[in-house]
Write a protein that holds these residues in place. Sequence first.
Motif, mmCIF file in Angstrom:
data_model
loop_
_atom_site.group_PDB
_atom_site.id
_atom_site.type_symbol
_atom_site.label_atom_id
_atom_site.label_comp_id
_atom_site.label_asym_id
_atom_site.label_seq_id
_atom_site.Cartn_x
_atom_site.Cartn_y
_atom_site.Cartn_z
ATOM 1 N N SER A 308 0.833 -1.197 0.000
ATOM 2 C CA SER A 308 0.000 0.000 0.000
ATOM 3 C C SER A 308 0.874 1.255 0.000
ATOM 4 O O SER A 308 2.091 1.189 0.201
ATOM 5 N N ARG A 309 0.252 2.406 -0.196
ATOM 6 C CA ARG A 309 1.017 3.655 -0.217
ATOM 7 C C ARG A 309 1.634 3.942 1.139
ATOM 8 O O ARG A 309 2.770 4.427 1.231
ATOM 9 N N ARG A 319 9.328 2.253 -3.826
ATOM 10 C CA ARG A 319 8.197 2.973 -4.405
ATOM 11 C C ARG A 319 7.596 2.231 -5.596
ATOM 12 O O ARG A 319 6.388 2.319 -5.832
ATOM 13 N N ASP A 320 8.421 1.476 -6.330
ATOM 14 C CA ASP A 320 7.874 0.771 -7.497
ATOM 15 C C ASP A 320 7.020 -0.426 -7.108
ATOM 16 O O ASP A 320 6.446 -1.105 -7.966
ATOM 17 N N ARG A 321 6.911 -0.694 -5.803
ATOM 18 C CA ARG A 321 6.053 -1.785 -5.314
ATOM 19 C C ARG A 321 4.671 -1.288 -4.915
ATOM 20 O O ARG A 321 3.840 -2.085 -4.459
ATOM 21 N N GLN A 322 4.398 -0.010 -5.083
ATOM 22 C CA GLN A 322 3.126 0.566 -4.624
ATOM 23 C C GLN A 322 2.005 0.203 -5.588
ATOM 24 O O GLN A 322 2.087 0.422 -6.790
ATOM 25 N N VAL A 323 0.924 -0.328 -5.027
ATOM 26 C CA VAL A 323 -0.268 -0.687 -5.790
ATOM 27 C C VAL A 323 -1.344 0.359 -5.539
ATOM 28 O O VAL A 323 -1.598 0.731 -4.399
ATOM 29 N N GLY A 324 -1.973 0.833 -6.599
ATOM 30 C CA GLY A 324 -3.055 1.803 -6.419
ATOM 31 C C GLY A 324 -3.087 2.813 -7.542
ATOM 32 O O GLY A 324 -2.274 2.780 -8.479
ATOM 33 N N SER A 326 -2.326 5.900 -7.459
ATOM 34 C CA SER A 326 -1.123 6.727 -7.474
ATOM 35 C C SER A 326 0.143 5.900 -7.619
ATOM 36 O O SER A 326 1.242 6.439 -7.599
ATOM 37 N N GLY A 327 -0.013 4.572 -7.779
ATOM 38 C CA GLY A 327 1.124 3.687 -7.995
ATOM 39 C C GLY A 327 0.975 2.928 -9.296
ATOM 40 O O GLY A 327 1.057 3.496 -10.370
ATOM 41 N N THR A 328 0.722 1.621 -9.212
ATOM 42 C CA THR A 328 0.563 0.767 -10.394
ATOM 43 C C THR A 328 -0.809 0.124 -10.381
ATOM 44 O O THR A 328 -1.241 -0.415 -9.354
ATOM 45 N N LEU A 329 -1.498 0.180 -11.519
ATOM 46 C CA LEU A 329 -2.756 -0.533 -11.691
ATOM 47 C C LEU A 329 -2.427 -1.968 -12.078
ATOM 48 O O LEU A 329 -1.727 -2.207 -13.061
ATOM 49 N N VAL A 330 -2.926 -2.917 -11.325
ATOM 50 C CA VAL A 330 -2.549 -4.317 -11.520
ATOM 51 C C VAL A 330 -3.763 -5.119 -11.976
ATOM 52 O O VAL A 330 -4.913 -4.742 -11.738
ATOM 53 N N ALA A 331 -3.491 -6.258 -12.626
ATOM 54 C CA ALA A 331 -4.559 -7.144 -13.103
ATOM 55 C C ALA A 331 -4.106 -8.597 -13.025
ATOM 56 O O ALA A 331 -4.120 -9.317 -14.028
ATOM 57 N N PRO A 332 -3.695 -9.085 -11.849
ATOM 58 C CA PRO A 332 -3.239 -10.470 -11.752
ATOM 59 C C PRO A 332 -4.418 -11.440 -11.668
ATOM 60 O O PRO A 332 -5.569 -11.046 -11.508
ATOM 61 N N PRO A 344 -9.587 4.135 -0.998
ATOM 62 C CA PRO A 344 -10.171 4.232 -2.347
ATOM 63 C C PRO A 344 -9.136 4.122 -3.467
ATOM 64 O O PRO A 344 -9.384 3.468 -4.481
ATOM 65 N N GLN A 345 -7.951 4.766 -3.295
ATOM 66 C CA GLN A 345 -6.942 4.697 -4.349
ATOM 67 C C GLN A 345 -6.408 3.279 -4.519
ATOM 68 O O GLN A 345 -6.122 2.847 -5.630
ATOM 69 N N HIS A 346 -6.303 2.545 -3.423
ATOM 70 C CA HIS A 346 -5.822 1.169 -3.527
ATOM 71 C C HIS A 346 -6.863 0.290 -4.216
ATOM 72 O O HIS A 346 -6.520 -0.557 -5.059
ATOM 73 N N LEU A 347 -8.121 0.481 -3.885
ATOM 74 C CA LEU A 347 -9.182 -0.306 -4.509
ATOM 75 C C LEU A 347 -9.273 -0.019 -6.006
ATOM 76 O O LEU A 347 -9.579 -0.916 -6.806
#
Length: 396
Positions: A308-309, A319-324, A326-332, A344-347
């Motif tokens: 998380s942030r 920082r490149d491990r941040q999901v959200g 304001s970070g990286t949108l993921v689709a695993p 909300p940003q993480h979701l």
Amino acid sequence: MSARPRRDPHAERARATRVGPAGRARRILGDVAPAAPVRPRRDPHALRTAAVPGPAGRMRLDPHGGELLAHMPSLAAPGAEQPIVVERPACLILAVLDLPGGRLEGSDLGLLAAARDLADRLEGAVLALTLHGRPDLGRLGVDRHIALDLPDRWDPAAALSVLGTVLADHAPAHILFAETPLLGADVARRLAAATGLPAAFAVHRLEPDEIRARGAGLDLVGPPPPIMTLHEVLLADRPEPVLREARPVAVAVRPDAGLIEDLGEVPVDLTGAPLAEADLIVSAGDGVTDWPAFHALAARLNATVGGSRQVCDRGLLPRDRQVGASGTLVAPRAYLAFGISGAPQHLQGIERCQRVVAVNTDLHAKMIERADLAIVADAQAVMPALQTLLEQRRHG
């Protein structure tokens, strides 16, 4: 003057009394009128016999006394649904599915949704091609289906040989691939080079008369070419579950023996892989305090590490491990969230995850609501328990 006749209340009461539907005596006030016919009582058992199944499969009563059954015979007989048949399409839209490991993935479903939309606009039909698998595509927008049983390995020469035969036999107006590395994206580029047909890659807007594709940091605009790969933006949709014919189509092919030999997958440490390309992500939030156990579990699962942030702000993860958002949108395929409350940003960053497993002590956390599987417990107790379970299964 004549005498006024005396009223007889007993006779009047007898004339004004009627027996109601329930068998009770009722008095009619005012002038006594001839008895009206008694309204028959509705029989609920007879109504249930006229029930029809609704869209969700639940039985619904017919308020029109059976007229609905007469006008909609397909609803009256469960299991008699007829598929949509496109007999003489104006054109064919060929959708080449990836089917990694023989499974329908989200990219395959998005590809079929885009092909269905384009075919409907062109009054055409969708022709699906699966090189190694025979999934049921009747409710995935497919009108015709070519299903082959080629070995499930990376063999671009065999794929090109099959595609050449399909193009010669059916002459599709457009051939659609998913923009997936070593799968649709690779085969599409090889097909364009081998045939010389115009192509567009990473198409993020698809209209019958215009497309927008991304290349070299620019948006390329033009008419839709024969060969296209679709960007993940278009692959997010899903086809409507309407029953279609999915007519099997036979193709006589003899794949050429390629010069490339697939030696299988090479073991690679994926814990530091890019988040946007990960299939399995283990992510940490403020609820994680046992970091050795967290990294040990990620290594045991060979999962990509995320966070998380708040965790990245504190320097516990890069920082490149941040999901959200304001970070990286993921689709695993799977996302394991340990101790993440669900800002909300993480979701927003995990909207396209296929499966989410959340571990949190707060039953009312937003991440628990989002999860497909929730474990209401302390992450410090769950992580070593998962490692123990994995070791037990590893040793039988």
